[in-house]
Design a protein around this motif. Structure first.
Motif, mmCIF file in Angstrom:
data_model
loop_
_atom_site.group_PDB
_atom_site.id
_atom_site.type_symbol
_atom_site.label_atom_id
_atom_site.label_comp_id
_atom_site.label_asym_id
_atom_site.label_seq_id
_atom_site.Cartn_x
_atom_site.Cartn_y
_atom_site.Cartn_z
ATOM 1 N N VAL A 82 0.857 -1.199 0.000
ATOM 2 C CA VAL A 82 0.000 0.000 0.000
ATOM 3 C C VAL A 82 0.887 1.242 0.000
ATOM 4 C CG1 VAL A 82 -1.719 1.314 1.311
ATOM 5 C CG2 VAL A 82 -1.909 -1.182 1.138
ATOM 6 N N ASN A 83 1.930 1.222 0.821
ATOM 7 C CA ASN A 83 2.854 2.343 0.899
ATOM 8 C C ASN A 83 3.518 2.595 -0.453
ATOM 9 O OD1 ASN A 83 5.845 3.365 1.653
ATOM 10 N ND2 ASN A 83 4.381 4.094 3.183
ATOM 11 N N THR A 86 0.852 3.899 -3.063
ATOM 12 C CA THR A 86 0.406 5.270 -2.813
ATOM 13 C C THR A 86 1.543 6.275 -2.975
ATOM 14 O OG1 THR A 86 0.619 4.944 -0.412
ATOM 15 C CG2 THR A 86 -1.570 4.627 -1.387
ATOM 16 N N TYR A 90 1.252 9.327 -5.399
ATOM 17 C CA TYR A 90 1.519 10.674 -4.882
ATOM 18 C C TYR A 90 2.578 11.386 -5.720
ATOM 19 C CZ TYR A 90 2.794 14.417 -1.680
ATOM 20 O OH TYR A 90 3.056 15.648 -1.134
ATOM 21 N N ASN A 94 -1.012 12.654 -7.734
ATOM 22 C CA ASN A 94 -2.262 12.451 -7.006
ATOM 23 C C ASN A 94 -2.039 12.795 -5.534
ATOM 24 O OD1 ASN A 94 -4.605 11.606 -5.794
ATOM 25 N ND2 ASN A 94 -4.550 9.529 -6.624
ATOM 26 N N ILE A 97 -4.043 11.330 -2.347
ATOM 27 C CA ILE A 97 -3.734 10.016 -1.769
ATOM 28 C C ILE A 97 -2.842 10.128 -0.538
ATOM 29 C CG2 ILE A 97 -1.632 9.397 -3.060
ATOM 30 C CD1 ILE A 97 -4.644 7.087 -2.591
ATOM 31 N N GLU A 98 -2.368 11.322 -0.240
ATOM 32 C CA GLU A 98 -1.406 11.511 0.852
ATOM 33 C C GLU A 98 -1.883 10.958 2.206
ATOM 34 O OE1 GLU A 98 1.733 14.820 2.445
ATOM 35 O OE2 GLU A 98 -0.151 15.544 1.586
ATOM 36 N N VAL A 100 -3.673 8.318 2.839
ATOM 37 C CA VAL A 100 -3.496 6.862 2.792
ATOM 38 C C VAL A 100 -2.013 6.526 2.878
ATOM 39 C CG1 VAL A 100 -3.927 4.746 1.469
ATOM 40 C CG2 VAL A 100 -5.609 6.608 1.432
ATOM 41 N N LEU A 101 -1.190 7.288 2.173
ATOM 42 C CA LEU A 101 0.259 7.116 2.249
ATOM 43 C C LEU A 101 0.736 7.305 3.685
ATOM 44 C CD1 LEU A 101 3.105 6.832 1.040
ATOM 45 C CD2 LEU A 101 2.953 9.248 0.357
#
Length: 124
Positions: A82-83, A86, A90, A94, A97-98, A100-101
């Motif tokens: 996921v990291n 994202t 980013y 995008n 999405i920060e 979630v990151l």
């Protein structure tokens, strides 16, 4: 965690090695090195760190067979893809999405803290 779990760390590490090299080759071919932070993180957090986790768990079996090791494995291996995804999004523009990151980064940090606690408590 038994020997098969240390093997899981190694197998997953190799997948990140392949992904990191593929991204590096793509950047070299295209001349666009804008994703170099993703490339570096895939290689460090994926290939290097995961291979080292596997080696450490194999060298110190008392670390591998407890709840801390299991929490470390699952948190790390759920958060890392996921990291990476994202971070890629980013850096691609995008910025929405920060959050979630950020959460994925915090979960990775938690997994590493759990590993550190396990080492301090159980390495003999």
């Amino acid at each position: 965690m038994e020997n098969t779990s240390t093997t899981a760390w190694f197998k997953l590490a190799v997948l990140y090695l392949v992904a990191g090299v593929a991204l590096g080759l793509h950047m070299a071919k295209s001349g666009d090195h804008g994703m170099y932070p993703v490339h570096a993180h895939i290689n460090l957090l994926g290939w290097v760190s995961m291979a080292l986790f596997g080696l450490i768990y194999r060298q110190f079996p008392a670390l591998a067979g407890n709840k801390l090791a299991k929490a470390h494995f699952w948190l790390y291996n759920l958060a890392l893809p996921v990291n990476m995804a994202t971070l890629f999004m980013y850096l691609g523009g995008n910025v929405a999405i920060e959050p979630v990151l950020g959460v994925a980064s915090m979960v990775l940090g938690l997994a590493i803290a759990i590993f550190a606690i396990n080492v301090v408590k159980n390495a003999k």
